[in-house]
Structures are given as structure tokens and as C-alpha cells.
Design an enzyme around this catalytic site. Structure first.
Site, mmCIF file in Angstrom:
data_model
loop_
_atom_site.group_PDB
_atom_site.id
_atom_site.type_symbol
_atom_site.label_atom_id
_atom_site.label_comp_id
_atom_site.label_asym_id
_atom_site.label_seq_id
_atom_site.Cartn_x
_atom_site.Cartn_y
_atom_site.Cartn_z
ATOM 1 N N GLU A 1 1.109 4.037 1.302
ATOM 2 C CA GLU A 1 0.509 4.790 2.399
ATOM 3 C C GLU A 1 1.246 6.108 2.596
ATOM 4 O O GLU A 1 2.432 6.113 2.888
ATOM 5 C CB GLU A 1 0.586 3.985 3.702
ATOM 6 C CG GLU A 1 -0.273 2.748 3.739
ATOM 7 C CD GLU A 1 -1.758 3.047 3.869
ATOM 8 O OE1 GLU A 1 -2.114 4.247 3.994
ATOM 9 O OE2 GLU A 1 -2.536 2.084 3.837
ATOM 10 N N ARG B 1 0.640 2.347 12.765
ATOM 11 C CA ARG B 1 -0.063 1.135 12.316
ATOM 12 C C ARG B 1 -0.141 0.971 10.802
ATOM 13 O O ARG B 1 -0.803 0.082 10.293
ATOM 14 C CB ARG B 1 -1.457 1.081 12.926
ATOM 15 C CG ARG B 1 -2.323 2.269 12.581
ATOM 16 C CD ARG B 1 -3.598 2.106 13.333
ATOM 17 N NE ARG B 1 -4.629 2.992 12.854
ATOM 18 C CZ ARG B 1 -5.902 2.776 13.045
ATOM 19 N NH1 ARG B 1 -6.313 1.693 13.648
ATOM 20 N NH2 ARG B 1 -6.787 3.638 12.618
ATOM 21 N N HIS B 2 0.517 1.873 10.082
ATOM 22 C CA HIS B 2 0.552 1.763 8.624
ATOM 23 C C HIS B 2 1.982 1.590 8.132
ATOM 24 O O HIS B 2 2.873 2.308 8.555
ATOM 25 C CB HIS B 2 -0.010 3.034 7.968
ATOM 26 C CG HIS B 2 -1.482 3.173 8.130
ATOM 27 N ND1 HIS B 2 -2.033 3.958 9.116
ATOM 28 C CD2 HIS B 2 -2.510 2.632 7.445
ATOM 29 C CE1 HIS B 2 -3.355 3.894 9.024
ATOM 30 N NE2 HIS B 2 -3.675 3.091 8.022
ATOM 31 N N ARG C 1 0.859 -1.194 0.000
ATOM 32 C CA ARG C 1 0.000 0.000 0.000
ATOM 33 C C ARG C 1 0.893 1.241 0.000
ATOM 34 O O ARG C 1 1.742 1.387 0.890
ATOM 35 C CB ARG C 1 -0.883 0.044 1.256
ATOM 36 C CG ARG C 1 -1.708 -1.215 1.516
ATOM 37 C CD ARG C 1 -3.029 -1.213 0.781
ATOM 38 N NE ARG C 1 -3.673 -2.510 0.896
ATOM 39 C CZ ARG C 1 -4.767 -2.749 1.613
ATOM 40 N NH1 ARG C 1 -5.354 -1.768 2.268
ATOM 41 N NH2 ARG C 1 -5.295 -3.957 1.647
ATOM 42 N N SER D 1 -10.839 -6.753 7.879
ATOM 43 C CA SER D 1 -12.170 -6.439 7.370
ATOM 44 C C SER D 1 -12.574 -7.498 6.364
ATOM 45 O O SER D 1 -11.743 -8.259 5.861
ATOM 46 C CB SER D 1 -12.233 -5.026 6.790
ATOM 47 O OG SER D 1 -11.184 -4.821 5.902
ATOM 48 N N GLU E 1 -8.282 -1.581 14.227
ATOM 49 C CA GLU E 1 -8.787 -2.499 13.206
ATOM 50 C C GLU E 1 -7.720 -3.545 12.858
ATOM 51 O O GLU E 1 -6.587 -3.204 12.554
ATOM 52 C CB GLU E 1 -9.147 -1.702 11.949
ATOM 53 C CG GLU E 1 -9.704 -2.569 10.837
ATOM 54 C CD GLU E 1 -9.615 -1.891 9.479
ATOM 55 O OE1 GLU E 1 -10.012 -0.717 9.374
ATOM 56 O OE2 GLU E 1 -9.140 -2.554 8.541
ATOM 57 N N ARG F 1 -0.240 -6.113 12.565
ATOM 58 C CA ARG F 1 -1.099 -5.379 13.506
ATOM 59 C C ARG F 1 -1.557 -6.305 14.616
ATOM 60 O O ARG F 1 -1.610 -5.932 15.788
ATOM 61 C CB ARG F 1 -2.333 -4.841 12.773
ATOM 62 C CG ARG F 1 -2.067 -3.569 12.057
ATOM 63 C CD ARG F 1 -3.377 -2.871 11.753
ATOM 64 N NE ARG F 1 -3.157 -1.793 10.813
ATOM 65 C CZ ARG F 1 -4.118 -1.085 10.279
ATOM 66 N NH1 ARG F 1 -5.381 -1.353 10.568
ATOM 67 N NH2 ARG F 1 -3.841 -0.110 9.444
HETATM 68 P P1 AMO Z 1 -8.350 -3.734 4.157
HETATM 69 O O1 AMO Z 1 -7.897 -2.744 3.174
HETATM 70 O O2 AMO Z 1 -9.219 -3.261 5.290
HETATM 71 O O3 AMO Z 1 -9.209 -4.897 3.465
HETATM 72 O O4 AMO Z 1 -7.093 -4.476 4.765
HETATM 73 C C1 AMO Z 1 -7.226 -5.601 5.601
HETATM 74 C C2 AMO Z 1 -6.310 -5.489 6.797
HETATM 75 O O5 AMO Z 1 -4.968 -5.346 6.382
HETATM 76 C C3 AMO Z 1 -4.252 -4.556 7.297
HETATM 77 N N1 AMO Z 1 -3.688 -3.367 6.625
HETATM 78 C C4 AMO Z 1 -2.487 -2.826 6.906
HETATM 79 N N2 AMO Z 1 -1.543 -3.179 7.783
HETATM 80 C C5 AMO Z 1 -0.418 -2.425 7.809
HETATM 81 N N3 AMO Z 1 -0.186 -1.366 7.029
HETATM 82 C C6 AMO Z 1 -1.109 -0.973 6.120
HETATM 83 N N4 AMO Z 1 -0.855 0.064 5.340
HETATM 84 C C7 AMO Z 1 -2.320 -1.723 6.033
HETATM 85 N N5 AMO Z 1 -3.424 -1.619 5.267
HETATM 86 C C8 AMO Z 1 -4.237 -2.640 5.642
HETATM 87 C C9 AMO Z 1 -5.223 -4.139 8.377
HETATM 88 C C10 AMO Z 1 -6.552 -4.286 7.681
HETATM 89 O O6 AMO Z 1 -7.605 -4.508 8.584
HETATM 90 N N6 AMO Z 1 -9.578 -6.968 0.518
HETATM 91 C C11 AMO Z 1 -9.950 -6.486 1.841
HETATM 92 C C12 AMO Z 1 -10.213 -7.618 2.805
HETATM 93 C C13 AMO Z 1 -11.433 -8.461 2.429
HETATM 94 O O7 AMO Z 1 -12.527 -7.890 2.282
HETATM 95 O O8 AMO Z 1 -11.266 -9.683 2.330
HETATM 96 C C14 AMO Z 1 -8.831 -5.589 2.368
HETATM 97 O O9 AMO Z 1 -7.718 -5.592 1.919
HETATM 98 O O10 AMO Z 1 -5.091 -5.045 9.453
#
Ligand code: AMO
Length: 438
Positions: free
Chosen positions: A218, A224-225, A216, A364, A361, A412
Site C-alpha cells: 500500500e 486504515r491501510h 498489500r 467485500s 469498508e 479494521r
Molecule cells: P479486498 O481487497 O476488498 O477483497 O479486501 C478485503 C478486506 O480486507 C481489508 N483490507 C485491508 N486492511 C488493512 N490494510 C489494507 N491495506 C487492506 N486491504 C484490504 C479490508 C477489506 O474490506 N479477495 C477479496 C475478498 C473476496 O472477494 O472474498 C479481497 O481481498 O477490510
């Protein structure tokens, strides 16, 4: 040096008393007290004390021991002696030492010094940082958590899959896509296996999971990112409702919590942490109720807004008071969820959930839109061009069962379980906006 009795700090026992052994590791400490020198050798599991009294050890070996720079790698052969003064109960009286790698000094950072080291320094010299038992313990726990995860998923008949990380289109929104050059084409690093795990539902492999990197771009610099994390994804076909997916998540997270608490004791002790196993089933709160509770604290959030870091913390505190660390949010507005989520007809909501743990979180997911026409409609509504997603849409046109799934961020989860302040603690070499090396 003969290696027939190589021992580690963990495997020296009463049976080795008065026997010759060889130990290998890093020189954590050298203490010279005139008539006697001590060498503390550290390996993966702990430390071994080498005790060298002048009276019993030849002068050359004595001076080699007393002059060895900290963090050098050595192998020492010697006699094991029971000693009540050493924590492990044993010390080694050396007869031979081989320096396998001499460390330079000064060291870029200390390993056992009590002074706190800046996060940046630690991650610039991560190899050295990971020599600290408590730092390394996080990585051991992450590995154990993944082992438990695989154990559970296989026990539930899931097939492990590996989907491409070089992809032609994103699934989680354009803003966080990393663009790469793929020969003469434009490509992206996969944000999640979303499209592929759904495509699997049209194959007969009706329960799949994957543990793999997700990327990502970000921009937010938070605890947490990160730009690269390990995502645990699963998808299940022929579900009756999203509850079927939530049951799997409760099962797998419970198995991990219990397994880490039971099998991870050695590592948890190094961190001084205890893992509390959250009660099952995890309580459920609707997004609307959560929003209301957050608003009552004075935070201004509109319907459809993300609860955000602050909002999630507010609910985390409320749930903690009630004795819950782990809980669900369900029924997000369909507007706020990606195109692949199923709308709850006749309402502005969707069949979706987030799983939160201690105010953050973790995951999801939800039920997916498996009806071709409705899926296309949702894509268009979200401003996407169905032509860009032909490879994904095709399976929906030729027999796609109802299905649902989730994605959970492993790091996380691990850092929250261990009550650590920053996601980076669970990543060997974190990637974020400011860090590409090492
Ligand atoms: P989402 O975008 O909510 O859902 O991501 C799912 C989980 O991935 C983790 N996460 C991250 N951890 C660290 N750094 C980041 N930048 C980051 N972005 C996300 C979180 C988050 O809850 N395709 C959907 C899932 C689905 O519906 O099956 C998805 O990617 O813990």
C-alpha cells in the site's frame, strides 16, 4: 522464594486475608512517605499494592523497596491484609522481595504518565506501550473476537484451512503486490487467499474459512491501510445467490459483537468503551443509490468510481442517523470488481457486495464466476493472461460448483468496534511504508 501460593492481582480474594502470598509483576510506582513506602505492582490483570511500614518491615527490605527503579520486574512475598484505602480491597505487607529484572532509567516512554506520547514513539517501544492496560486491552479483544469467529464458523460446519502466503501470482491487482525472491524464481506475498479458497470449492470441502496474514504494498499512508493485516476469508459452494454468503457474514459478525459485549467486559472497561450490537439484518443499499447520495453532497464521482474514504463517510453519517452502524452495498459495476466476480448479465453490474461499518469498508465479496469460458473471458477483459493462472483455472474445467465468499479485515473491524482512530492500534507490530522495525 517458595511459589506455593503465587497469586495475581485478579486472584487475591477475601480467603487470602492474613495469609502469605507471592505476587509477580512490574513495578509501576514507588512512593516513599518517610515512615511508609508503597509499591504498586502491575500484572496482566491489574495492580497489587505492597504496603511497607517502617515499623513492620526490616530495614534492608525497606531500602530495597524504596530504591527499586520503575518498571523493574519483581516478586514479592507477604501477608495479605484487607484495606479500605486500596481499590482492590487488599494490600500486601512484604516479608521478602526478589528483583527478577532491574529496569534501566530513564524509561524510553512512560507507562502510567498522563502525558500523551507520539504514535511513533509508542510503536518504536511497543513492548512498553503494551504495558498500558488500555493498549493491551485491544489485543485481548482481538483475540476474543477471533475465538468467537472460530466458534461460529465451526458451528456452521466450516473447515478451517491454511493457504500459501508465498505465491506465483496475485489476485487483487498488480499494483499492491510485494515481489520476493523465491530461490531462482520471482514470487509474491499473498494479497489474499482468493484463488486458493475458490480452488477448494472443487474439492468437496464446500465451506471453508481462513484467518491469516494478507500482504498489500500500500502506497497510501492512511489510518486504515497497512502492508500486512489479518484477513478473515470464507468461501461457500452450491450457493443459490450471494445472499447465502451475506447470511453467514451477518451471523458471524453478530456472534462476535454479542460475544465481545458479554465476555469482553473486563477489557472494554479498561478502555472505557461499550460495544453496541448492530441490529440484524443489516440494511442493503445498491452501489448506484450510494453513489447518488454521495454526489448530492457535492463530491464528484463517476459511475464505477470507488466511493472512497469521503464517500463512505457520507453514507456512514446517513446510516447512523437512521440508526444503522452496519450495512451492505450491493451490485457494483462489474468493471470496478475483480475478474473472479460474476457479472449480472444484461446489466453493467455484478453480483458483489461490500460490508461497511460506521462509514468504513470492512469486507467485500460476492458470487464468483464458476463457468470456465466466462471466467477466461473476464480475465482477458481485465488484461490478465489466463496462462499465468492455469493452476487456478484447471479446477474450473473439471467440475466447479457455483460458489461465493468474502474477505474481512480483522483489524479494521476491531478498531471500529472499539471506536479507535487508527488500524495500527489493533496490530502488535504494524507494517507500513515507513515501518519495518520492530
Ligand atoms: P479486498 O481487497 O476488498 O477483497 O479486501 C478485503 C478486506 O480486507 C481489508 N483490507 C485491508 N486492511 C488493512 N490494510 C489494507 N491495506 C487492506 N486491504 C484490504 C479490508 C477489506 O474490506 N479477495 C477479496 C475478498 C473476496 O472477494 O472474498 C479481497 O481481498 O477490510
Amino acid at each position: 522464594m517458595q511459589n506455593d501460593r503465587v497469586k495475581s492481582s485478579r486472584t487475591i480474594t477475601a480467603q487470602d486475608s492474613d495469609m502469605e502470598v507471592t505476587v509477580k509483576g512490574w513495578v509501576q510506582e514507588v512512593r516513599n512517605l518517610g515512615g511508609i513506602s508503597f509499591l504498586i505492582i502491575r500484572d496482566r490483570y491489574g495492580t497489587v499494592q505492597v504496603t511497607a511500614p517502617k515499623k513492620k518491615v526490616p530495614p534492608e527490605l525497606m531500602s530495597a523497596i524504596s530504591g527499586i527503579p520503575r518498571e523493574s520486574v519483581v516478586e514479592v512475598k507477604g501477608m495479605v491484609k484487607a484495606s479500605s484505602q486500596v481499590k482492590s480491597g487488599y494490600e500486601i505487607i512484604p516479608s521478602e522481595m526478589n528483583v527478577l529484572s532491574m529496569a534501566q532509567s530513564p524509561l524510553p516512554m512512560g507507562v502510567v504518565d498522563k502525558v500523551s506520547v507520539e504514535m511513533d514513539t509508542r510503536f518504536n517501544h511497543r513492548f512498553m506501550d503494551l504495558r498500558k492496560p488500555e493498549t493491551r486491552a485491544v489485543i485481548e479483544i482481538k483475540s476474543l473476537a477471533l475465538e468467537l469467529l472460530g466458534e461460529y464458523m465451526r458451528s456452521q460446519d466450516f473447515v478451517e484451512m491454511f493457504t500459501p502466503k508465498i505465491v506465483a501470482s496475485g489476485a487483487e491487482g498488480g499494483a499492491s503486490l510485494f515481489e520476493i525472491k523465491y530461490f531462482d524464481k520471482k514470487a509474491y506475498l499473498a494479497q489474499s487467499p482468493q484463488l486458493y479458497k475458490q480452488m477448494m470449492m472443487a474439492t468437496g470441502l464446500d465451506r471453508v474459512y481462513e484467518i491469516g496474514p494478507a500482504f498489500r504494498a500500500e502506497l497510501s499512508d492512511t489510518v486504515r491501510h497497512v502492508s500486512e493485516f489479518i484477513s478473515f476469508d470464507a468461501e461457500i459452494a452450491f450457493i443459490e445467490s450471494q445472499r447465502d454468503v451475506m447470511d453467514v457474514m451477518e451471523g458471524v459478525t453478530h456472534h462476535i459483537f454479542k460475544g465481545v459485549a458479554e465476555r469482553g467486559k473486563e477489557h472494554l472497561e479498561k478502555m472505557g468503551v461499550e460495544v453496541k450490537v448492530p441490529r440484524l439484518p443489516y440494511p442493503i443499499m445498491t452501489y448506484s443509490d450510494a453513489l447518488e447520495l454521495v454526489r448530492e453532497t457535492g463530491l464528484t464521482l463517476k459511475e464505477g468510481d470507488d466511493l472512497g474514504t469521503e464517500g463512505e463517510k457520507v453514507i456512514g453519517d446517513i446510516m447512523k442517523e437512521k440508526g444503522f452502524d452496519m450495512y451492505w452495498f450491493v451490485e457494483y459495476p462489474e468493471d470496478a470488481k475483480p475478474f473472479y466476480i460474476m457479472e449480472k448479465d444484461g446489466t453493467p453490474y455484478s453480483y458483489s457486495f461490500d460490508l461497511d461499518y460506521k462509514g468504513q469498508e470492512m469486507a467485500s465479496g460476492g458470487q464468483r464466476e464458476h463457468r470456465y469460458e466466462r471466467l477466461v473471458q473476464r480475465m482477458v477483459k481485465k488484461g490478465l493472461d489466463p496462462k499465468d493462472f492455469e493452476f487456478y483455472l484447471n479446477p474450473f474445467a473439471y467440475g466447479m460448483p457455483p460458489h461465493g465468499g468474502f474477505g474481512l479485515g480483522i483489524e479494521r473491524f476491531v478498531v471500529k468496534m472499539l471506536d479507535l482512530p487508527n488500524i495500527r492500534e489493533a496490530i502488535l507490530f504494524p507494517r507500513d511504508r515507513n515501518r519495518l522495525v520492530p
